[in-house]
Design an enzyme around this catalytic site. Structure first.
Site, PDB file in Angstrom:
ATOM      1  N   SER A 186       0.822  -1.200   0.000  1.00  0.00           N
ATOM      2  CA  SER A 186       0.000   0.000   0.000  1.00  0.00           C
ATOM      3  C   SER A 186       0.866   1.265   0.000  1.00  0.00           C
ATOM      4  CB  SER A 186      -0.972  -0.036   1.177  1.00  0.00           C
ATOM      5  OG  SER A 186      -1.947   0.959   1.079  1.00  0.00           O
ATOM      6  N   ASP A 238      -2.266   6.104  -4.178  1.00  0.00           N
ATOM      7  CA  ASP A 238      -1.129   5.400  -3.590  1.00  0.00           C
ATOM      8  C   ASP A 238      -0.742   4.247  -4.520  1.00  0.00           C
ATOM      9  OD1 ASP A 238      -3.341   3.812  -3.072  1.00  0.00           O
ATOM     10  OD2 ASP A 238      -2.694   3.232  -1.073  1.00  0.00           O
ATOM     11  N   ASP A 293      -1.188   1.061  -4.678  1.00  0.00           N
ATOM     12  CA  ASP A 293      -2.164   0.025  -5.059  1.00  0.00           C
ATOM     13  C   ASP A 293      -3.542   0.605  -5.382  1.00  0.00           C
ATOM     14  OD1 ASP A 293      -2.596   0.591  -2.322  1.00  0.00           O
ATOM     15  OD2 ASP A 293      -3.494  -1.363  -1.985  1.00  0.00           O
ATOM     16  N   ASP A 321      -5.986   2.248  -3.850  1.00  0.00           N
ATOM     17  CA  ASP A 321      -7.210   2.194  -3.046  1.00  0.00           C
ATOM     18  C   ASP A 321      -7.378   3.470  -2.214  1.00  0.00           C
ATOM     19  OD1 ASP A 321      -5.241   1.732  -1.152  1.00  0.00           O
ATOM     20  OD2 ASP A 321      -6.099  -0.131  -0.377  1.00  0.00           O
TER      21      ASP A 321
END
Length: 464
Positions: free
Chosen positions: A110, A254, A256, A258
């Site tokens: 993340s 970010d 990833d 999400d």
């Protein structure tokens, strides 16, 4: 020691000794425990077909190595693997559901820096494991209660790169995504994709929406151009770009994809806490209902929810805690104040693509600038601080003492300790992803918010 094992997965820095950092042996152990858990969970299903697991990853430098270890281990456990390649977390979540898989593993740390990686674990709904299920995986890993497949029952490996397009189409099909209004608004945006999978999927989404764009840090090589957490202190590059050129909006994700943050046309932060607030305002204006966010999120969502006649509820920090509470109260929108939008009409997961499409619809309907939209919401300011932990730190004992010190205030201890004052709050909790205590505080001014957080940090330092 940077290896963190929790109910939400395993996370650590790459390299080093077994058990201290994230290395191949630990990846094998934890992946096997997850495969064992999934196998036991599916024992009573009617079909005897092999277990099917989706694997997706962000563009981290270590991602290829981790992916190879994960996929090989799953095959050794007798699981069929569908590798969807470079993919966002929400894309991987949707891929589980769309393919009828039994689970999924997302290889991403993340917002953590480049030396980190992690395994995030999904159930057959494409949602994060519950606390009880995560605890069972940890128990299986601890006991090494493993049984690998023989040569005639090894899993099969396939690759499928169709899920980016399927994800985008699912966003475009949402009733509240007004493609015509967005197209007619002729928006031009600047995107910071932080050298990861956002640089792959976001141009495709924006093109389908009819939005002009420029991508910063678009090469998905995992060598992040700056600290990847989408906070103002890390975003000087795109903020300067916004000030120098004529864009309607800045978009930051970010690694990833999400989490989602916006920058106004004048180069000022919209405020990551206000991503969810603004999207919820739009959704509630069309489909009134309830909302949920975690304890560390702004009060502004509560205020906006009440303006639309709904009920706001706070949940413990952690996506699975938020989604569980959303289901309990029938929330039509929810998420986390760190820029995580969860829209059940799409799926129960934080999804920056959904957030972008809904926000652009909102902005098109309002026919105003992003800065003018931001000015319409209650003005709170948040300070986010941290206390680094040592191996000797007894976090639980510290939180008990803090709770006792402020027993005359409104205290919530479902996740760490949150102290609510009349016009402000502060929340202390041990991070699930880093060896730190997070200290979040909110107040009517930035100075008051920071002072409140620093006051509680000093209380903790005095206890050590």
């Amino acid at each position: 020691m940077t290896l963190i094992k929790s109910i939400s997965g395993i996370r650590g820095t790459i390299g080093g000794r077994t058990g201290d950092t994230l290395n191949p042996l630990d990846i094998v152990k934890f992946t096997t425990a997850y495969a064992t858990f999934i196998a036991r969970s599916t024992q009573n299903r009617s079909t005897q077909s092999p277990i099917k697991i989706i694997v997706g990853r962000d563009a981290r430098i270590s991602g290829e190595m981790v992916k190879n270890v994960v996929c090989g281990t799953l095959m050794g456990c007798g699981c069929d693997v569908i590798n969807i390649g470079l993919a966002t977390t929400p894309t991987t979540e949707l891929a589980v559901r769309m393919s009828g898989a039994d689970g999924g593993i997302i290889i991403t740390a993340s917002h953590n820096p480049r030396q980190w990686n992690a395994l995030k674990l999904l159930n057959c709904e494409g949602e994060f494991l519950t606390a009880a299920d995560g605890a069972e995986v940890l128990d299986i890993a601890e006991r090494e209660d493993f049984d690998y497949a023989d040569v005639d029952h090894l899993g099969h490996y396939t690759e499928d790169d169709s899920f980016d397009e399927r994800h985008i189409q699912s966003v475009l099909d949402l009733q509240l995504v007004d493609r015509d209004a967005i197209h007619q608004a002729r928006f031009t945006v600047c995107v910071d994709a932080i050298n990861s999978v956002g640089g792959v999927i976001l141009p495709k989404l924006l093109e389908r929406l009819g939005v002009g764009y420029k991508i910063l840090n678009g090469e998905p090589n995992g060598d992040f151009a700056h600290n990847p957490e989408p906070l103002e202190k890390n975003l000087s590059g795109i903020m300067d770009e916004m000030k120098a050129h004529r864009y309607d909006l800045g978009i930051v994700v970010d690694p990833d994809v999400d989490r989602l943050a916006f920058i106004c046309e004048n180069g000022q932060m919209f405020g990551e806490e206000y991503t969810l607030v603004s999207v919820a305002d739009y959704v509630l204006s069309k489909t009134p209902g309830n909302t949920v966010s975690n304890l560390s999120s702004t009060r502004a969502l509560r205020d906006v929810t009440r303006q639309h006649g709904g009920v706001y509820t706070a949940a413990a920090v952690g996506e699975v805690n938020v989604t569980t509470k959303m289901k309990e109260v029938g929330a039509v929108i929810g998420g986390e104040g760190n820029g995580g939008v969860i829209y059940p009409e799409s799926h129960y997961g934080r999804d920056a693509l959904v957030g972008i499409a809904l926000f652009l619809s909102h902005l098109a309907h309002k026919e105003c600038k992003a800065s003018e939209l931001r000015a319409q919401y209650p003005n709170y300011f948040m300070a986010k601080n941290r206390i680094d932990l040592t191996t000797e730190t007894d976090v639980d004992a510290i939180l008990v003492k803090v709770k006792e010190m402020f027993k005359d205030e409104q205290v919530n201890d479902i996740d760490g300790v949150k102290i609510d004052f009349s016009d402000s709050w502060v929340h202390l909790r041990k991070s699930n992803t880093e060896p730190i205590i997070r200290v979040y505080s909110e107040a009517p001014t930035p100075e008051q918010a920071d002072a409140l957080g620093k006051r509680l940090m000093q209380v903790v330092y005095d206890m050590q």
